[in-house]
Enzyme design. Structure first.
Site, mmCIF file in Angstrom:
data_model
loop_
_atom_site.group_PDB
_atom_site.id
_atom_site.type_symbol
_atom_site.label_atom_id
_atom_site.label_comp_id
_atom_site.label_asym_id
_atom_site.label_seq_id
_atom_site.Cartn_x
_atom_site.Cartn_y
_atom_site.Cartn_z
ATOM 1 N N ASP A 249 8.818 43.567 12.130
ATOM 2 C CA ASP A 249 8.639 44.771 11.314
ATOM 3 C C ASP A 249 7.908 44.445 10.015
ATOM 4 O OD1 ASP A 249 9.926 46.253 13.211
ATOM 5 O OD2 ASP A 249 11.831 46.387 12.137
ATOM 6 N N GLU B 142 2.635 48.051 18.161
ATOM 7 C CA GLU B 142 1.893 47.173 17.257
ATOM 8 C C GLU B 142 0.438 47.595 17.110
ATOM 9 O OE1 GLU B 142 1.720 45.161 21.337
ATOM 10 O OE2 GLU B 142 3.082 46.424 20.178
ATOM 11 N N ASN C 155 7.755 38.525 18.088
ATOM 12 C CA ASN C 155 9.091 39.129 18.049
ATOM 13 C C ASN C 155 10.123 38.233 18.728
ATOM 14 O OD1 ASN C 155 8.982 41.507 16.587
ATOM 15 N ND2 ASN C 155 8.298 42.736 18.309
ATOM 16 N N ASP D 95 -4.954 46.050 17.240
ATOM 17 C CA ASP D 95 -3.791 45.604 18.022
ATOM 18 C C ASP D 95 -3.450 44.187 17.576
ATOM 19 O OD1 ASP D 95 -2.374 44.251 20.383
ATOM 20 O OD2 ASP D 95 -2.335 46.345 20.963
ATOM 21 N N ILE D 96 -2.238 44.014 17.033
ATOM 22 C CA ILE D 96 -1.830 42.691 16.553
ATOM 23 C C ILE D 96 -1.670 41.758 17.752
ATOM 24 C CG2 ILE D 96 -0.021 41.401 15.345
ATOM 25 C CD1 ILE D 96 0.453 43.882 13.645
#
Length: 343
Positions: A235, A261, A226, A218-219
């Site tokens: 993206d 993500e 964003n 998980d980023i």
């Protein structure tokens, strides 16, 4: 849980999230006076869920221009961004195959008619040869036999050419079908397996009782990234991280976009220690990267990822395996992020 683009669409939202998406979808549908049809609801549901970035961008662009979101617009958005043009591609392929078959049958019919006509001519020549005593008549019969054989040869040659063209067309259509099949398994943004394909692979492995490990990534602080730099750069971050996973894949290991993500990897025949070392290597490479803004040398700063690992245990189901990996991921998140944990 977020949905990753796939065809047919696969949704994994929990009850509370799905209910909230329903509420927001109805509000938007009423605001824009779009009837609550399955197509319109699907478009607004995809929009409020935040998973289908391309669809969101298309709607946001129209809203900024004060363009109306009519039923015609939602139909277009549904076909392009939800169905991803698949029905049209499948229909075109089906029509192409039908045309090839029809042409082949027509050519076979022509050859059959020519062969039947020539066969009758040869049989007549055979009967005349048995009673022929005149040299001129014999020459005439020979010429007729040559004509018949040439017609058969020419007809066979035309059929051969048509069959060659049909074979080439069928090969092209087969490639298109393979492309459609692969697209149905692949996440359009990252090129990894989509959630539907991942679920199928995981279900299969658990049913066979194979030895493997599951990693969930998980980023960290992705929403903030964003909000700060825009979805297009977000993206790019997802694509870059996906490339790190692809570098660790081979004919055995699998990588997938799990949702939003979140991404996942399945490591076959790898011990927990081996999986941990590879996962730690991926985490380090990602944290050491310094991605830059498009058209600029300015770095967006450090971006990190957290991970959780679980290994298959006897009689594990996909749900129990994912739950343990998710618990390990939660430890990584609450422990300060940018780390790997396992259970």
């Amino acid at each position: 849980m977020s949905k990753t683009l796939s065809f047919p669409p696969v949704y994994k939202h929990e009850f509370q999230q799905a209910s909230e998406n329903l509420r927001q979808s109805l509000l938007l549908a009423n605001r824009h006076k779009t009837p609550i049809t399955p197509v319109n609801y699907a478009v607004w549901y995809e929009y409020v869920s935040g998973d289908n970035q391309a669809l969101m961008n298309s709607i946001d662009t129209r809203l900024k221009k004060n363009e109306a979101i009519t039923s015609e617009v939602t139909q277009y958005l549904y076909e392009k961004y939800v169905l991803m043009g698949m029905p049209e591609r499948l229909n075109n392929t089906n029509n192409g195959l039908k045309l090839v078959v029809d042409n082949t049958l027509e050519n076979l019919s022509k050859v059959e008619a020519t062969a039947s006509q020539c066969s009758q001519g040869l049989m007549q020549s055979q009967a005349q040869l048995e009673t022929c005593n005149d040299i001129d008549e014999l020459k005439t019969l020979v010429n007729q036999i040559l004509i018949n054989t040439q017609q058969i040869s020419s007809s066979s040659g035309e059929l051969k050419s048509e069959l060659t063209r049909s074979t080439e067309e069928i090969m092209k259509l087969r490639q298109e079908l393979e492309s459609v099949k692969e697209m149905a398994r692949t996440d359009s943004l990252t090129g990894l397996l989509n959630r539907g394909a991942f679920d199928n692979e995981l279900q299969y492995l658990c049913s066979k009782g194979y030895s493997f490990s599951l990693v969930l990534f998980d980023i960290d602080n992705f929403k903030r990234l964003n909000d700060s730099f825009g979805h297009l750069l977000g993206d790019k971050v997802l694509q870059f991280f996906a490339s790190l996973l692809k570098n660790q894949c081979n004919d055995i290991h699998l990588a997938a976009r799990f949702g939003g993500e979140e991404m996942a990897m399945i490591f076959m025949h790898s011990s927990l220690e081996e999986t941990f070392m590879i996962t730690e290597s991926i985490r380090e490479k990602f944290s050491e990267s310094r991605l830059k803004k498009k058209g600029s040398n300015e770095s967006i700063g450090q971006v990190t990822v957290s991970a959780g690992i679980s290994s298959y245990q006897d009689k594990d189901s996909p749900i129990s395996l994912i739950e343990r990996a998710d618990q390990a991921l939660y430890r990584s998140k609450t422990g300060g992020r940018n780390q790997v944990n396992f259970i």
